[in-house]
Write a protein that holds these residues in place. Structure first.
Motif, PDB file in Angstrom:
ATOM      1  N   VAL A 195      24.638   2.474 -20.596  1.00 50.94           N
ATOM      2  CA  VAL A 195      24.087   3.525 -21.462  1.00 50.94           C
ATOM      3  C   VAL A 195      22.892   4.120 -20.733  1.00 50.94           C
ATOM      4  CG1 VAL A 195      22.932   4.071 -23.625  1.00 50.94           C
ATOM      5  CG2 VAL A 195      24.844   2.448 -23.609  1.00 50.94           C
ATOM      6  N   ARG A 196      22.928   5.418 -20.482  1.00 54.91           N
ATOM      7  CA  ARG A 196      21.784   6.114 -19.901  1.00 54.91           C
ATOM      8  C   ARG A 196      20.962   6.684 -21.045  1.00 54.91           C
ATOM      9  NH1 ARG A 196      20.625   9.207 -15.029  1.00 54.91           N
ATOM     10  NH2 ARG A 196      18.433   9.800 -15.269  1.00 54.91           N
ATOM     11  N   SER A 197      19.681   6.366 -21.078  1.00 59.25           N
ATOM     12  CA  SER A 197      18.847   6.799 -22.202  1.00 59.25           C
ATOM     13  C   SER A 197      18.820   8.325 -22.296  1.00 59.25           C
ATOM     14  CB  SER A 197      17.427   6.263 -22.046  1.00 59.25           C
ATOM     15  OG  SER A 197      16.835   6.716 -20.840  1.00 59.25           O
ATOM     16  N   ALA A 198      18.808   8.817 -23.538  1.00 65.48           N
ATOM     17  CA  ALA A 198      18.857  10.260 -23.769  1.00 65.48           C
ATOM     18  C   ALA A 198      17.657  10.973 -23.173  1.00 65.48           C
ATOM     19  CB  ALA A 198      18.949  10.539 -25.273  1.00 65.48           C
ATOM     20  N   SER A 199      16.503  10.341 -23.221  1.00 59.94           N
ATOM     21  CA  SER A 199      15.289  10.987 -22.712  1.00 59.94           C
ATOM     22  C   SER A 199      15.311  11.170 -21.201  1.00 59.94           C
ATOM     23  CB  SER A 199      14.054  10.164 -23.106  1.00 59.94           C
ATOM     24  OG  SER A 199      14.113   8.869 -22.546  1.00 59.94           O
ATOM     25  N   SER A 200      16.186  10.424 -20.504  1.00 61.41           N
ATOM     26  CA  SER A 200      16.247  10.543 -19.048  1.00 61.41           C
ATOM     27  C   SER A 200      17.352  11.479 -18.580  1.00 61.41           C
ATOM     28  CB  SER A 200      16.439   9.156 -18.419  1.00 61.41           C
ATOM     29  OG  SER A 200      17.689   8.605 -18.780  1.00 61.41           O
ATOM     30  N   ILE A 201      18.095  12.076 -19.525  1.00 65.00           N
ATOM     31  CA  ILE A 201      19.105  13.096 -19.198  1.00 65.00           C
ATOM     32  C   ILE A 201      18.513  14.452 -19.544  1.00 65.00           C
ATOM     33  CG2 ILE A 201      21.344  14.071 -19.834  1.00 65.00           C
ATOM     34  CD1 ILE A 201      21.802  11.647 -18.230  1.00 65.00           C
ATOM     35  N   GLU A 202      18.287  15.276 -18.526  1.00 63.10           N
ATOM     36  CA  GLU A 202      17.621  16.565 -18.765  1.00 63.10           C
ATOM     37  C   GLU A 202      18.469  17.487 -19.618  1.00 63.10           C
ATOM     38  OE1 GLU A 202      15.644  20.285 -16.206  1.00 63.10           O
ATOM     39  OE2 GLU A 202      16.183  18.397 -15.207  1.00 63.10           O
ATOM     40  N   ASP A 203      19.781  17.581 -19.318  1.00 70.62           N
ATOM     41  CA  ASP A 203      20.651  18.482 -20.071  1.00 70.62           C
ATOM     42  C   ASP A 203      22.060  17.910 -20.092  1.00 70.62           C
ATOM     43  OD1 ASP A 203      22.029  20.505 -21.286  1.00 70.62           O
ATOM     44  OD2 ASP A 203      21.600  22.042 -19.777  1.00 70.62           O
ATOM     45  N   PRO A 204      22.508  17.398 -21.226  1.00 71.25           N
ATOM     46  CA  PRO A 204      23.863  16.826 -21.289  1.00 71.25           C
ATOM     47  C   PRO A 204      24.962  17.870 -21.141  1.00 71.25           C
ATOM     48  CG  PRO A 204      22.902  16.953 -23.481  1.00 71.25           C
ATOM     49  CD  PRO A 204      21.809  17.309 -22.511  1.00 71.25           C
ATOM     50  N   SER A 228      29.312  21.744 -18.754  1.00 68.61           N
ATOM     51  CA  SER A 228      28.919  23.123 -19.068  1.00 68.61           C
ATOM     52  C   SER A 228      30.095  23.939 -19.599  1.00 68.61           C
ATOM     53  CB  SER A 228      28.342  23.806 -17.828  1.00 68.61           C
ATOM     54  OG  SER A 228      29.313  23.903 -16.801  1.00 68.61           O
ATOM     55  N   LYS A 229      31.315  23.459 -19.402  1.00 68.72           N
ATOM     56  CA  LYS A 229      32.504  24.168 -19.881  1.00 68.72           C
ATOM     57  C   LYS A 229      32.835  23.830 -21.332  1.00 68.72           C
ATOM     58  CE  LYS A 229      34.583  24.568 -15.283  1.00 68.72           C
ATOM     59  NZ  LYS A 229      35.791  24.305 -14.461  1.00 68.72           N
ATOM     60  N   MET A 230      32.087  22.941 -21.930  1.00 71.81           N
ATOM     61  CA  MET A 230      32.324  22.569 -23.322  1.00 71.81           C
ATOM     62  C   MET A 230      31.887  23.700 -24.240  1.00 71.81           C
ATOM     63  SD  MET A 230      31.419  18.918 -25.143  1.00 71.81           S
ATOM     64  CE  MET A 230      29.683  19.007 -24.735  1.00 71.81           C
ATOM     65  N   VAL A 231      32.738  24.075 -25.181  1.00 75.14           N
ATOM     66  CA  VAL A 231      32.434  25.205 -26.058  1.00 75.14           C
ATOM     67  C   VAL A 231      31.634  24.788 -27.290  1.00 75.14           C
ATOM     68  CG1 VAL A 231      34.425  26.539 -25.297  1.00 75.14           C
ATOM     69  CG2 VAL A 231      34.644  25.013 -27.277  1.00 75.14           C
ATOM     70  N   ARG A 232      31.460  23.501 -27.492  1.00 71.60           N
ATOM     71  CA  ARG A 232      30.643  22.989 -28.583  1.00 71.60           C
ATOM     72  C   ARG A 232      29.438  22.276 -27.997  1.00 71.60           C
ATOM     73  NH1 ARG A 232      33.426  24.280 -33.611  1.00 71.60           N
ATOM     74  NH2 ARG A 232      35.658  24.151 -33.221  1.00 71.60           N
ATOM     75  N   SER A 233      28.328  22.258 -28.717  1.00 69.20           N
ATOM     76  CA  SER A 233      27.161  21.521 -28.247  1.00 69.20           C
ATOM     77  C   SER A 233      27.235  20.074 -28.737  1.00 69.20           C
ATOM     78  CB  SER A 233      25.875  22.168 -28.754  1.00 69.20           C
ATOM     79  OG  SER A 233      25.714  21.948 -30.147  1.00 69.20           O
ATOM     80  N   VAL A 234      26.542  19.192 -28.033  1.00 66.01           N
ATOM     81  CA  VAL A 234      26.458  17.797 -28.441  1.00 66.01           C
ATOM     82  C   VAL A 234      25.873  17.686 -29.844  1.00 66.01           C
ATOM     83  CG1 VAL A 234      25.235  15.627 -28.000  1.00 66.01           C
ATOM     84  CG2 VAL A 234      26.364  16.829 -26.112  1.00 66.01           C
ATOM     85  N   ASP A 235      24.808  18.421 -30.109  1.00 66.38           N
ATOM     86  CA  ASP A 235      24.170  18.365 -31.428  1.00 66.38           C
ATOM     87  C   ASP A 235      25.124  18.805 -32.535  1.00 66.38           C
ATOM     88  OD1 ASP A 235      21.777  17.413 -30.432  1.00 66.38           O
ATOM     89  OD2 ASP A 235      20.862  19.405 -30.249  1.00 66.38           O
ATOM     90  N   GLU A 236      25.928  19.825 -32.260  1.00 69.59           N
ATOM     91  CA  GLU A 236      26.886  20.306 -33.260  1.00 69.59           C
ATOM     92  C   GLU A 236      27.919  19.233 -33.571  1.00 69.59           C
ATOM     93  OE1 GLU A 236      30.343  23.773 -33.711  1.00 69.59           O
ATOM     94  OE2 GLU A 236      29.233  23.539 -31.830  1.00 69.59           O
TER      95      GLU A 236
END
Length: 290
Positions: A195-204, A228-236
């Motif tokens: 698991v890579r911590s979320a705070s250490s990933i600049e842009d998923p 970057s080709k994903m049409v939905r965001s992680v938050d969504e």
């Protein structure tokens, strides 16, 4: 930071990798053995996960991660459910149209405000690095799907991992109502290597993803893409998964794939599947019929 689950001598141990070295966090406290144990500590002190781990490093033993016959890497998250999102990339929408007897429904999902979110696996159906992923004995068209996995504590994003959403395209393609059978079965999912911590990933949404499939040491598939080709965001996707749902204390949400082998390809028992995501690591599994 990257968090690994080591397993040897019948007991798990938790390790963390910084930019400099790897530390065995279990050597600081014998009760700190899993990623979930660390999350429990985080909830008590109300600090970011990396900050809690940082406080333990001075007392932790330095180690090297070299899986052996006596010690292996396990799935980094060992409890909770795994869910998945579908049709989040154009190629995924096209592939599922091709396999399906009802192709228009995938166009509707791809263009709809509501994403496809479905249940994928329990811990008993999930494997870790170097373990075997399954293909169904009643299916004749099976593929791996490399996906960015979002690791959640409740509805909070705490990290990312690599996920393999194993799929029977023949079963799902014959009728969309068979999706649960095509997706949920023994060894249907793999996660890892960490698991890579979320705070250490600049842009998923800007991470390279790759997958290689080999048979008898011959490479049959080797492709690369980007989140970057994903049409939905992680938050969504997380919002739709957690809203109106009972969410485990720890869970993983797979976010869809844009790497799909050609229609004529299917996995065979013994194949080696290697997939990786930039900044997280590589997940390797062999294939077995279940």
């Amino acid at each position: 930071m990257r968090y690994y689950q080591l397993y040897g001598d019948g007991r798990p141990r938790l390790a963390v990798e910084t930019s400099e070295t790897v530390y065995d966090l279990t050597t600081t406290n014998s009760r700190l053995r899993t990623f979930e144990d660390l999350l429990s500590a985080v909830s008590i002190v109300d600090c970011p996960i990396d900050a809690v781990a940082e406080q333990l490093l001075d007392d932790a033993a330095e180690i090297e991660i070299h899986p052996t016959e006596n010690e292996a890497l396990a799935a980094p998250v060992s409890s909770g459910e795994i869910w998945a999102a579908g049709v989040t990339y154009r190629i995924s929408e096209e592939a599922r149209q091709t396999e399906s007897s009802m192709p228009d429904m995938y166009i509707d999902v791809y263009e709809s405000d509501r994403p496809e979110i479905f249940f994928k696996a329990t811990p008993s159906r999930t494997v870790g690095p170097a373990e075997q992923v399954g293909i169904r004995a009643d299916s004749d068209w099976d593929v791996p799907e490399p996906e960015l996995g979002v690791v959640l504590s409740g509805d909070e994003i705490i990290g990312y991992t690599v996920g393999n959403d194993m799929s029977s395209r023949s079963i799902e393609g014959s009728n969309p109502l068979y999706l649960p059978q095509a997706k949920v079965y023994d060894r249907c999912c793999a996660v890892g290597p960490c698991v890579r911590s979320a705070s250490s990933i600049e842009d998923p949404h800007d991470l390279e993803i790759w997958m290689t499939i080999s048979r008898n040491q011959e490479v049959l598939y080797n492709e690369t893409t980007s989140t970057s080709k994903m049409v939905r965001s992680v938050d969504e996707l997380v919002d739709y998964y957690t809203k109106h749902n009972i969410v485990s204390n720890v869970s993983v949400l797979l976010t869809g794939t844009s790497l799909v082998p050609d229609d004529g390809f299917t996995l065979h028992e013994g194949d080696l599947v290697e997939m990786g995501i930039e900044g997280i690591g590589t997940l390797s599994n062999t294939v077995v019929e279940v």
